[in-house]
Design a protein around this motif. Sequence first.
Motif, mmCIF file in Angstrom:
data_model
loop_
_atom_site.group_PDB
_atom_site.id
_atom_site.type_symbol
_atom_site.label_atom_id
_atom_site.label_comp_id
_atom_site.label_asym_id
_atom_site.label_seq_id
_atom_site.Cartn_x
_atom_site.Cartn_y
_atom_site.Cartn_z
ATOM 1 N N THR A 16 0.822 -1.208 0.000
ATOM 2 C CA THR A 16 0.000 0.000 0.000
ATOM 3 C C THR A 16 0.857 1.259 0.000
ATOM 4 O OG1 THR A 16 -1.716 -1.188 1.215
ATOM 5 C CG2 THR A 16 -1.845 1.217 1.205
ATOM 6 N N ASN A 17 1.854 1.284 0.870
ATOM 7 C CA ASN A 17 2.711 2.464 0.996
ATOM 8 C C ASN A 17 4.007 2.356 0.200
ATOM 9 O OD1 ASN A 17 1.058 3.987 2.879
ATOM 10 N ND2 ASN A 17 1.506 2.336 4.305
ATOM 11 N N LYS A 18 4.200 1.202 -0.473
ATOM 12 C CA LYS A 18 5.401 0.939 -1.280
ATOM 13 C C LYS A 18 6.668 0.953 -0.433
ATOM 14 C CE LYS A 18 3.398 2.380 -5.609
ATOM 15 N NZ LYS A 18 3.583 3.081 -6.858
ATOM 16 N N PHE A 19 6.613 0.259 0.703
ATOM 17 C CA PHE A 19 7.751 0.163 1.613
ATOM 18 C C PHE A 19 8.181 -1.290 1.767
ATOM 19 C CE2 PHE A 19 6.031 3.989 4.178
ATOM 20 C CZ PHE A 19 6.740 4.889 3.389
ATOM 21 N N ILE A 20 9.466 -1.464 2.020
ATOM 22 C CA ILE A 20 9.985 -2.730 2.518
ATOM 23 C C ILE A 20 10.664 -2.416 3.844
ATOM 24 C CG2 ILE A 20 11.602 -4.630 2.190
ATOM 25 C CD1 ILE A 20 11.174 -4.381 -0.799
ATOM 26 N N HIS A 21 10.251 -3.107 4.887
ATOM 27 C CA HIS A 21 10.817 -2.950 6.223
ATOM 28 C C HIS A 21 11.806 -4.090 6.447
ATOM 29 C CE1 HIS A 21 7.447 -0.262 7.585
ATOM 30 N NE2 HIS A 21 6.894 -0.846 6.540
ATOM 31 N N VAL A 22 13.002 -3.750 6.890
ATOM 32 C CA VAL A 22 13.991 -4.771 7.231
ATOM 33 C C VAL A 22 14.336 -4.598 8.703
ATOM 34 C CG1 VAL A 22 16.248 -5.780 6.746
ATOM 35 C CG2 VAL A 22 14.903 -4.777 4.876
ATOM 36 N N LEU A 23 13.999 -5.610 9.483
ATOM 37 C CA LEU A 23 14.259 -5.620 10.918
ATOM 38 C C LEU A 23 15.519 -6.444 11.166
ATOM 39 C CD1 LEU A 23 12.750 -4.676 13.573
ATOM 40 C CD2 LEU A 23 11.981 -7.036 13.727
ATOM 41 N N ASN A 47 11.775 2.823 0.608
ATOM 42 C CA ASN A 47 10.681 3.164 -0.288
ATOM 43 C C ASN A 47 10.982 2.537 -1.647
ATOM 44 O OD1 ASN A 47 9.479 4.898 -2.507
ATOM 45 N ND2 ASN A 47 8.375 5.605 -0.710
ATOM 46 N N VAL A 48 10.042 1.730 -2.168
ATOM 47 C CA VAL A 48 10.227 1.046 -3.450
ATOM 48 C C VAL A 48 9.081 1.453 -4.374
ATOM 49 C CG1 VAL A 48 10.492 -1.191 -4.582
ATOM 50 C CG2 VAL A 48 11.324 -0.883 -2.245
ATOM 51 N N ASP A 49 9.360 2.395 -5.242
ATOM 52 C CA ASP A 49 8.330 2.868 -6.171
ATOM 53 C C ASP A 49 8.074 1.878 -7.307
ATOM 54 O OD1 ASP A 49 7.733 5.265 -4.887
ATOM 55 O OD2 ASP A 49 9.414 6.289 -5.841
ATOM 56 N N SER A 50 8.989 0.931 -7.497
ATOM 57 C CA SER A 50 8.925 0.060 -8.674
ATOM 58 C C SER A 50 8.350 -1.329 -8.390
ATOM 59 C CB SER A 50 10.329 -0.078 -9.270
ATOM 60 O OG SER A 50 11.208 -0.614 -8.301
ATOM 61 N N PHE A 51 7.451 -1.450 -7.420
ATOM 62 C CA PHE A 51 6.859 -2.767 -7.145
ATOM 63 C C PHE A 51 6.177 -3.346 -8.385
ATOM 64 C CE2 PHE A 51 6.647 -2.017 -2.381
ATOM 65 C CZ PHE A 51 7.497 -3.067 -2.085
ATOM 66 N N ASP A 52 5.648 -2.488 -9.236
ATOM 67 C CA ASP A 52 4.962 -2.975 -10.435
ATOM 68 C C ASP A 52 5.895 -3.701 -11.387
ATOM 69 O OD1 ASP A 52 2.649 -1.850 -9.437
ATOM 70 O OD2 ASP A 52 2.884 0.016 -10.560
ATOM 71 N N ASN A 53 7.201 -3.457 -11.274
ATOM 72 C CA ASN A 53 8.172 -4.100 -12.160
ATOM 73 C C ASN A 53 8.555 -5.511 -11.709
ATOM 74 O OD1 ASN A 53 8.220 -1.722 -13.601
ATOM 75 N ND2 ASN A 53 10.020 -0.932 -12.556
ATOM 76 N N PHE A 54 8.143 -5.895 -10.509
ATOM 77 C CA PHE A 54 8.499 -7.212 -9.997
ATOM 78 C C PHE A 54 7.445 -8.242 -10.382
ATOM 79 C CE2 PHE A 54 10.712 -4.423 -6.898
ATOM 80 C CZ PHE A 54 12.006 -4.850 -7.181
ATOM 81 N N LYS A 55 7.899 -9.476 -10.486
ATOM 82 C CA LYS A 55 7.021 -10.585 -10.846
ATOM 83 C C LYS A 55 6.006 -10.828 -9.735
ATOM 84 C CE LYS A 55 8.254 -15.046 -10.873
ATOM 85 N NZ LYS A 55 9.063 -16.217 -11.149
ATOM 86 N N LYS A 56 4.812 -11.236 -10.120
ATOM 87 C CA LYS A 56 3.758 -11.516 -9.143
ATOM 88 C C LYS A 56 3.449 -13.009 -9.120
ATOM 89 C CE LYS A 56 1.759 -7.087 -9.159
ATOM 90 N NZ LYS A 56 1.132 -6.013 -9.452
ATOM 91 N N ASP A 57 3.138 -13.481 -7.919
ATOM 92 C CA ASP A 57 2.697 -14.854 -7.708
ATOM 93 C C ASP A 57 1.351 -14.747 -6.991
ATOM 94 O OD1 ASP A 57 2.430 -17.558 -7.332
ATOM 95 O OD2 ASP A 57 3.918 -17.688 -5.730
ATOM 96 N N GLY A 58 0.280 -14.671 -7.769
ATOM 97 C CA GLY A 58 -1.035 -14.420 -7.177
ATOM 98 C C GLY A 58 -1.081 -13.002 -6.659
ATOM 99 N N ASP A 59 -1.370 -12.839 -5.371
ATOM 100 C CA ASP A 59 -1.403 -11.510 -4.747
ATOM 101 C C ASP A 59 -0.048 -11.092 -4.192
ATOM 102 O OD1 ASP A 59 -4.081 -11.208 -5.291
ATOM 103 O OD2 ASP A 59 -4.730 -12.018 -3.357
ATOM 104 N N ASN A 60 0.929 -11.983 -4.271
ATOM 105 C CA ASN A 60 2.245 -11.710 -3.687
ATOM 106 C C ASN A 60 3.229 -11.221 -4.739
ATOM 107 O OD1 ASN A 60 1.472 -12.629 -1.097
ATOM 108 N ND2 ASN A 60 1.820 -14.735 -1.736
ATOM 109 N N ILE A 61 4.144 -10.363 -4.303
ATOM 110 C CA ILE A 61 5.238 -9.880 -5.145
ATOM 111 C C ILE A 61 6.430 -10.805 -4.908
ATOM 112 C CG2 ILE A 61 6.868 -7.983 -5.468
ATOM 113 C CD1 ILE A 61 4.347 -6.924 -6.307
ATOM 114 N N VAL A 62 7.108 -11.191 -5.973
ATOM 115 C CA VAL A 62 8.310 -12.013 -5.852
ATOM 116 C C VAL A 62 9.513 -11.098 -6.058
ATOM 117 C CG1 VAL A 62 9.589 -13.973 -6.776
ATOM 118 C CG2 VAL A 62 7.081 -14.036 -6.724
#
Length: 109
Positions: A16-23, A47-62
């Motif tokens: 939703t917010n185009k973020f990846i959190h790394v703990l 912040n990852v603006d390019s999520f649309d460029n990644f492959k999808k597996d159903g509802d998940n981004i790969v």
Amino acid sequence: NDFQFKIDLNQKVDLTNKFIHVLVSVLVSTRDTQTEAASLTTLSVFNVDSFDNFKKDGDNIVLPQDFIDQLNTIAISTTRGVMFTVFRGTHLHTLILPIVYPNQFQRKE
């Protein structure tokens, strides 16, 4: 070195917010008695603006493994700097997180 490090990495994708959190969680213990000397957790948010460029597996981004490794490397390096700052002026001031290669971590789904 009288200490050993246990490092855990966890990633969470916020599409939703185009973020990846790394703990990054670090547990430092004495090598001889396994006594906990310190623990620290950091959160790096990318912040990852390019999520649309990644492959999808159903509802998940790969996400490609090399991309994940790069984010993990940045987050670990940030944690190393935070540790240096937090431990400065204490008896742990010489404690420096060693170089860690992201491919040394086992992936958990």
